[in-house]
Design a protein around this motif. Structure first.
Motif, PDB file in Angstrom:
ATOM      1  N   ALA A 167      39.502   1.127  -2.370  1.00 30.69           N
ATOM      2  CA  ALA A 167      40.695   0.719  -1.797  1.00 30.69           C
ATOM      3  C   ALA A 167      40.713  -1.554  -2.443  1.00 30.69           C
ATOM      4  N   TYR A 168      41.929  -1.355  -2.270  1.00 34.69           N
ATOM      5  CA  TYR A 168      42.353  -2.653  -3.112  1.00 34.69           C
ATOM      6  C   TYR A 168      43.555  -3.569  -2.385  1.00 34.69           C
ATOM      7  N   VAL A 169      43.740  -4.663  -2.485  1.00 35.69           N
ATOM      8  CA  VAL A 169      44.601  -5.583  -2.053  1.00 35.69           C
ATOM      9  C   VAL A 169      45.819  -5.694  -2.789  1.00 35.69           C
ATOM     10  N   SER A 170      45.296  -6.166  -3.875  1.00 39.60           N
ATOM     11  CA  SER A 170      47.003  -6.389  -5.054  1.00 39.60           C
ATOM     12  C   SER A 170      46.795  -5.197  -6.505  1.00 39.60           C
ATOM     13  N   TYR A 188      45.912  -5.722 -13.587  1.00 39.77           N
ATOM     14  CA  TYR A 188      44.104  -5.565 -12.340  1.00 39.77           C
ATOM     15  C   TYR A 188      44.502  -5.368 -10.913  1.00 39.77           C
ATOM     16  N   ILE A 189      43.230  -4.705 -10.728  1.00 39.04           N
ATOM     17  CA  ILE A 189      43.570  -4.156  -9.192  1.00 39.04           C
ATOM     18  C   ILE A 189      42.302  -5.987  -8.301  1.00 39.04           C
ATOM     19  N   GLY A 190      42.586  -6.341  -7.517  1.00 36.89           N
ATOM     20  CA  GLY A 190      42.233  -7.745  -6.902  1.00 36.89           C
ATOM     21  C   GLY A 190      41.546  -6.780  -5.519  1.00 36.89           C
ATOM     22  N   ASN A 191      40.499  -7.808  -4.955  1.00 40.79           N
ATOM     23  CA  ASN A 191      40.556  -7.964  -3.811  1.00 40.79           C
ATOM     24  C   ASN A 191      39.854  -6.558  -2.934  1.00 40.79           C
ATOM     25  N   CYS A 192      39.320  -6.165  -3.859  1.00 45.25           N
ATOM     26  CA  CYS A 192      38.024  -4.494  -3.479  1.00 45.25           C
ATOM     27  C   CYS A 192      37.143  -4.522  -2.744  1.00 45.25           C
ATOM     28  N   VAL A 193      36.856  -3.152  -1.953  1.00 48.20           N
ATOM     29  CA  VAL A 193      36.063  -2.673  -1.012  1.00 48.20           C
ATOM     30  C   VAL A 193      35.792  -1.306  -2.040  1.00 48.20           C
ATOM     31  N   ARG A 194      34.683  -0.805  -1.662  1.00 48.45           N
ATOM     32  CA  ARG A 194      34.241   0.347  -2.194  1.00 48.45           C
ATOM     33  C   ARG A 194      34.463   1.803  -1.046  1.00 48.45           C
ATOM     34  N   SER A 195      33.728   2.644  -1.418  1.00 54.56           N
ATOM     35  CA  SER A 195      33.967   3.397   0.122  1.00 54.56           C
ATOM     36  C   SER A 195      33.381   4.993  -0.421  1.00 54.56           C
TER      37      SER A 195
END
Lengths: 115, 1134
Positions: free
Chosen positions: B872-875, B883-890
């Protein structure tokens, strides 16, 4: 009487010579909150806007003792020598003033010219 | 003579002696009090005064006679013989020049009588009068000083171009509801117009600014100029700070904040006058504000609106407000020479290449050749972006080391605050500053002393691609208006020169004005705010320049998708809450979701962190020391967790006594300012959530403190306030002199020393921080989110993912075989995006790969594993790459089943298509069904609890509705965690091809066999999906609608199944089984379940909530059956 409230302005002082104009909050010889200081002339006074302490006052101007014009205390408009004199009156009666005052005035004039 | 000697013996420096005099002149009630700042100054003054007196006395003795004679001569010679005798003393004494006197008689007399007896040690008359004279001169001196300031200020005001228009402006404002004041740089409109209105007697004035920093500096300047520096007549209000008091008559605030105030009360009763400054900049909020104000005029006939603008497109604003009168004020700019120097073809950068710095260096050289170094004047160079700046910076620095007469400084918003501030420092004589800047220096930052401007003619601007749901940072030619603005920066303090690195014909071809922000950004937040302000249909709102209709449609669609608007386009409960939060919708969602579970504290931190610029400085990434120091902060779970760690650690450092967080931040290449912003924002979020009863209004910890702690805190605060005051006193108008690069032997060591010195000074940010926040409370919050258990972490991740949804990305299946730098990902709308280099997954992509032993080949191109992950990404921002930024994996399957808006399955649920772009393939039908079924149940109860929570807060006043029971929440959390952590199921995960997604659904079926099933479902709307076909079971789940499935009728196939909770054992279709599972609970749980579903509004239900009316067509009878009972009953008839 106090300066503190914003609404304490007594009116607007404006110098009849240079046009400087600003609200004043007291007219007289005993600025509020200051028991130990007496003014030697009736002055237009405001709270000193450049000091954080609220009892500090600032004399903005007074009336010329000769012509009664309202003048500010700026050196280009008036001078105090036991009494307040506007610069116009001083010019007219320059000889009445001691040497030191006369010199000071001519010096100031030449500085102004050089500006 | 005797007394004279005594006076000489008097030691003025002796503290004891001074103290004696202090008792006479500087008592508590006196004008100057002992031990005050002024008192110290007096004694310093007094020493100088005495030296001066002595000198004059010495000179006077020798010169006296001559003067006397001269005076006499002139006196006799006067002819004009003024008719009046002025009665002036002929003997000059400086004392006569002072118009005040100091009365201390009372105390003096007491003193002298007392001291007569102990003459040797006491203060003599002489000392007293010497001191009095000194005091008189001192007061006179301070009077002159203050009056000088006043006169200078008044003179400067009178010299401003706008001064001539003072009366006209006031008259116009009195006569018209809306007035436009247009004036160019330097005319003084921003500082003077507010004052004119104030002194004309207007009060309750709001003046909006596009930037927070301008609010602060203007409030400072205007309160100084209106002689209210120490009062609160003029204040500012920005997101976290306000100087506003009940006495405040005029407040500077941001456009966004004024909009929020209108949101609170649409008639804006707190203001009489609204000044909107810098309207020509056409920011999103400003354009919107203008629209809102225009509608407000009809409601508030007494409201005065003043628009202030540069002389750009004035007619537009005037026309928008019914031909409002315009007052145009000339600017005050010195003449500026414009030199066009187009970049030759061979030096023009092609798309992929770096910028060629040579044209820029030539300007530097040209200045060196043409202008002697004694003629001061700095250079301001405008480039489009950070990459361009570093290219030219490097080249210019090389040139500067060679010529030793330039100091080169970059300026852009991602620099640390300290580095940004350097541009205001002064260069040593003979050396010029060369500031290489983005368009931030065009309006936001004003640097004095600039004489030369170099304009590249380029700007990078953010635009929004609604199709790809992606921000795009692209380079454009600037507008003529920007070009003029840049040029104007050269003529603020004297005549200047502007080098334009493009041809005059290019200039002519520029568009006249920049594109208004509203035309190029995503309007989600704006539309949400409009909805909550009851402004009607956003499509018909009378914007000054309406945004493209498609932008509004995209926003409306997005908000519906996010659940903020219902299908009619009206605000949902969660939507109205999101509209109150000053953040992106996804971040707001995260906050709301976080409130339900026990993860509020970390969610608050993460939401705040994701709403400000990253505290991790880019420049520090290449510094190995910083990288090492940062390592312990990094979380392989994702960037939000790294930010959480950084914040928690920082709070820890802050709470340690004597710990200097500044140093700690510097070591790690962290911009502390961002952390301060985070902590402020975090608090604002907390307050908002609290005020909406989403989190407990627990008595804040201060009330729980004992009196000792309270006293201690009180003492601390006093000390902090003192530090703050001291700092403010020192801070006025300090400017440092810059050092020439390479001048010192070891530049870094020198720098360290310089910084070391600064460390000892008051850290004003730290003081403000400690004044605003309770550190123990923060530490508690940090501690609670510091060592998250695996369960908390999983729950937190789920909250983040559901918040950020639909911003999900799938790792490309071949990533494991690619280089680290070539890892690619896919979002639903954009293929082939890459991870931003600042992300933890850019440096450590392996954590996203599936290990060999964790997967098994199940067919061509089909690999099953239980370890698939999504991000999931923020930007999502495209610069040279997306670019995707501020990612979290799940974990992919679990997350997707719990958050996706659309789940479509085949008949046996072994194939699940998520949101029409991802396909989950589960070969174990039994497990697939079990998993899907529990996901459905979990989502059901989650939604129910959320609604209860959101509903209960809406109980306008009085007792709130049914509160969420913590038991239910705990149970839900527990079940969610079981689902997230303990489901081991192998599945394949892939993106659908374009062709596949086009032919995804079977479409509506004429077969009447399906509808009969509908009666089985408690939700009445379980009916055939009109588009997809199959059966729409819930709003997000459509059963058996996928085309290409083996057998259309497999949904009718029953297989024997025994329910683990009850004694049911019978052949069921997949759907029937899911249905049973949805309502069947282990005996112990039934009671709980009833409490939740018991809605006060629902009709009186019979014994159990699980039962409902069932009409059997065969026996033509009505029953109260649970779903299972219905199944059993129907089976009888077969």
């Amino acid at each position: 009487m106090e300066y503190s409230g914003e609404g304490s302005a007594q009116g607007v002082f404006s110098c009849e010579l240079c046009g400087l104009s600003t609200p004043f909050s007291y007219y007289g010889q005993k600025p509020p909150n200051t028991s130990s200081i007496v003014l030697l002339e009736e002055c237009y006074v405001m709270k000193d806007p450049f000091s954080p302490e609220k009892e500090k006052f600032l004399v903005i101007g007074s009336h010329c003792s000769l012509c009664r014009k309202r003048v500010c205390v700026g050196t280009e408009c008036s001078l105090f020598y036991t009494k307040r004199f506007c610069l116009q009156c001083i010019k007219m009666h320059l000889e009445e003033f001691p040497q030191e005052v006369q010199q000071e005035l001519t010096k100031r004039k030449s500085v102004q010219k050089n500006d | 003579m005797h007394s004279n000697r005594e006076s000489n013996n008097w030691e003025w420096d002796n503290p004891h002696n001074r103290a004696l005099l202090d008792e006479v002149f500087f008592r508590e009630q006196d004008y100057i009090r002992a031990r005050s700042e002024e008192h110290k100054e007096f004694w310093k003054f007094f020493e100088r005064f005495q030296r001066f007196q002595e000198k004059r006395e010495a000179a006077g003795r020798s010169g006296k006679r001559r003067e006397d004679e001269g005076g006499k001569g002139q006196g006799q010679g006067k002819k004009k013989a003024s008719s009046v005798d002025l009665g002036l003393p002929k003997e000059y004494d400086p004392r006569y020049r002072i118009n005040l006197s100091v009365r201390t008689k009372d105390i003096e007399e007491r003193h002298s009588s007392r001291h007569r007896r102990e003459e040797k040690t006491g203060v003599g008359k002489q000392e007293v009068s010497a001191c009095r004279l000194g005091l008189l001169h001192f007061i006179d001196f301070t009077q002159k000083q203050s009056f000088g300031k006043l006169a200078k200020l008044k003179k400067e005001q009178r010299n401003l171009p706008i001064f001539q228009y003072r009366d006209k402006i006031v008259d116009m404002v009195r006569a018209h509801p809306v007035v436009v004041v247009a004036g160019d740089t330097g005319c003084g409109k921003s500082t003077q117009v507010p004052q004119y209105l104030l002194s004309a007697g207007f009060s309750h004035i709001a003046c909006t600014q596009p930037r927070r920093i301008a609010c602060i500096s203007l409030a400072k300047r205007v309160s100084f100029e209106s002689l209210n520096q120490y009062g609160s007549k003029v204040g500012y209000q920005i997101r976290f700070e306000t100087t506003r008091t009940p006495a405040t008559k005029m407040v500077f605030l941001t456009e966004g904040l004024l909009l929020r105030q209108i949101q609170q009360d649409a008639t804006l009763p707190q203001y009489e006058v609204v000044i909107v400054d810098e309207v020509h900049e056409r920011h999103l909020h400003c354009d919107f504000l203008l629209g809102v104000l225009r509608t407000l005029i009809s409601l508030r006939s007494d409201l005065k609106i003043i628009l202030m603008s540069a002389t750009i497109n004035i007619k537009l604003f005037s026309k928008y407000f019914g031909s409002a009168p315009v007052i145009q004020v000339p600017g005050r700019l010195y003449p500026i020479q414009v030199i066009y120097q187009p970049i030759p073809q061979e030096e023009q950068p092609s798309r992929s290449e770096k910028l060629d710095p040579r044209p820029y260096l030539r300007v530097l050289q040209g200045i060196d050749h043409t202008y002697p170094p004694e003629e001061r004047g700095d250079l301001l160079l405008f480039l489009s972006g950070v990459a361009e700046i570093s290219t030219v910076l490097e080249a210019a620095q090389a040139y500067a080391t060679h010529t030793r007469n330039w100091i080169v400084l970059p300026l852009h918003s991602t620099l640390s605050v300290t580095d940004q501030d350097k541009v205001f420092d002064i260069s040593p004589p003979g050396v010029r500053k060369c500031i290489i800047s983005t368009n931030i220096a065009e309006t936001s930052v004003t640097i004095d002393g600039v004489r030369f401007v170099v304009d590249s003619g380029k700007v990078k601007e953010m635009s929004f691609d609604p199709k790809a749901k992606m921000q795009r940072l692209q380079e454009f030619w600037i507008s003529r208006a920007s070009s003029e603005q840049r040029k104007g920066r050269a003529g603020r303090t004297g005549p200047g020169v502007c080098y334009r690195l493009y041809a005059e014909s290019d200039y002519e071809a520029f568009s006249p004005y920049p594109i208004p922000e509203i035309q190029r950004v995503a309007l989600d937040s704006l539309v949400l705010q409009m909805k909550s302000m009851n402004l009607g249909d956003p499509r018909t709102f009378p914007f000054i320049d309406p945004p493209p209709a498609s932008s509004i449609e995209t926003a409306l669609h997005y908000l519906r998708e996010q659940g903020a608007l219902d299908s009619q386009g009206e605000l949902t409960p969660i939507g109205s809450l999101l509209a109150q939060l000053p953040v992106d919708v996804v971040i707001g969602k995260m906050l709301v979701l976080g409130c339900l579970f026990s993860v509020v504290e970390p969610v608050l931190t993460i939401a705040a962190a994701l709403s400000v610029q990253s505290p991790f400085l880019r420049s520090a990434q290449n510094n190995p020391d910083c990288a090492t120091a940062r390592k312990p902060l990094e979380s392989s779970q994702g960037d939000p967790f790294t930010l959480l760690n950084a914040f928690n650690e920082w709070v820890q450092v802050k709470s340690e006594r004597g710990g200097t967080s500044r140093k700690w931040c510097r070591r790690r290449g962290l911009e502390e300012q961002r952390l301060y912003e985070m902590v402020n924002l975090r608090r604002q979020f907390k307050e908002l959530l609290r005020s909406h009863s989403l989190i407990d209004t627990e008595g804040n910890s201060s009330s729980r403190q004992d009196s000792y702690q309270r006293r201690q805190r009180h003492g601390e605060r006093k000390q902090l306030h003192r530090l703050k005051r001291e700092h403010e006193k020192q801070e006025s108008g300090k400017r440092k002199v810059l050092r020439l690069e390479g001048e010192e032997s070891g530049s870094s060591s020198d720098e360290e020393r310089g910084r070391g010195r600064k460390d000892n000074a008051v850290d004003i940010q730290d003081v403000k921080f400690k004044l605003r926040h309770s550190v123990p409370e923060l530490r508690e919050a940090a501690a609670s989110s510091q060592d998250l258990s695996r369960r908390q972490q999983a729950l937190l991740k789920l909250v983040l993912c559901r918040g950020l949804y639909p911003q999900l990305a799938l790792p490309d299946e071949h990533n494991a075989n690619r280089k680290d730098s070539d890892q690619i990902f896919h979002t639903r709308s954009k293929q082939g995006v890459v991870i931003h280099p600042t992300s933890v997954f850019a440096s450590d992509p392996e954590v996203l790969h599936i290990q060999e032993h964790e997967k098994k080949e199940t067919g061509p191109d089909k690999e099953e594993s239980s370890k698939h992950q999504i991000l999931a990404y923020v930007s999502l921002l495209e610069t040279n790459k997306p670019y995707i930024g501020n990612c979290v994996r799940s974990p992919a399957l679990q997350t997707l089943l719990l958050v996706a808006r659309s789940l479509d399955t085949n008949a046996d649920c072994t194939r699940i298509v998520v949101d029409g772009w991802l396909e989950l393939g589960l070969s174990d039908a039994e497990a697939a069904l079990r998993t899907l079924s529990s996901a459905l149940q979990l989502r059901g109860s989650w939604e129910r609890l959320l609604n209860v929570q959101l509903g209960s807060r809406r109980g306008d006043e009085g007792p709130t509705g049914p509160a969420v029971s913590s038991k239910d929440v705990a149970k839900l959390a527990d079940s969610l965690l079981k689902f997230l952590l303990y489901i081991e199921i192998s599945y394949s995960l892939r993106r659908l091809t374009g062709l596949e997604s086009q032919n995804l659904y079977i479409g509506p079926q004429a077969d009447p066999g399906l509808p009969t099933l509908a009666s089985l479902f408690p939700s009445a709307d379980a009916e055939p999906d009109p588009v997809k076909g199959g059966l729409k079971v819930t709003s997000f789940f459509t059963y058996n609608c996928l085309s290409g499935s083996k057998d259309l009728y497999s949904d009718c196939l029953r297989s024997f199944w025994s329910c683990p909770h009850c004694d049911l054992y019978m052949p069921l279709t997949p759907l029937e089984r899911m249905q049973h599972e949805a309502v069947c609970r282990p005996p112990g749980e039934v009671q709980l379940e009833e409490d939740v579903s018991e809605q006060p509004s629902s009709k009186a239900r019979s014994s159990t909530a699980l039962q409902r009316q069932y009409h059997c067509d065969v026996c033509d009878q009505d029953f109260e059956f649970t779903s299972t009972e219905i199944l059993k009953h129907r089976r009888q008839h077969q």
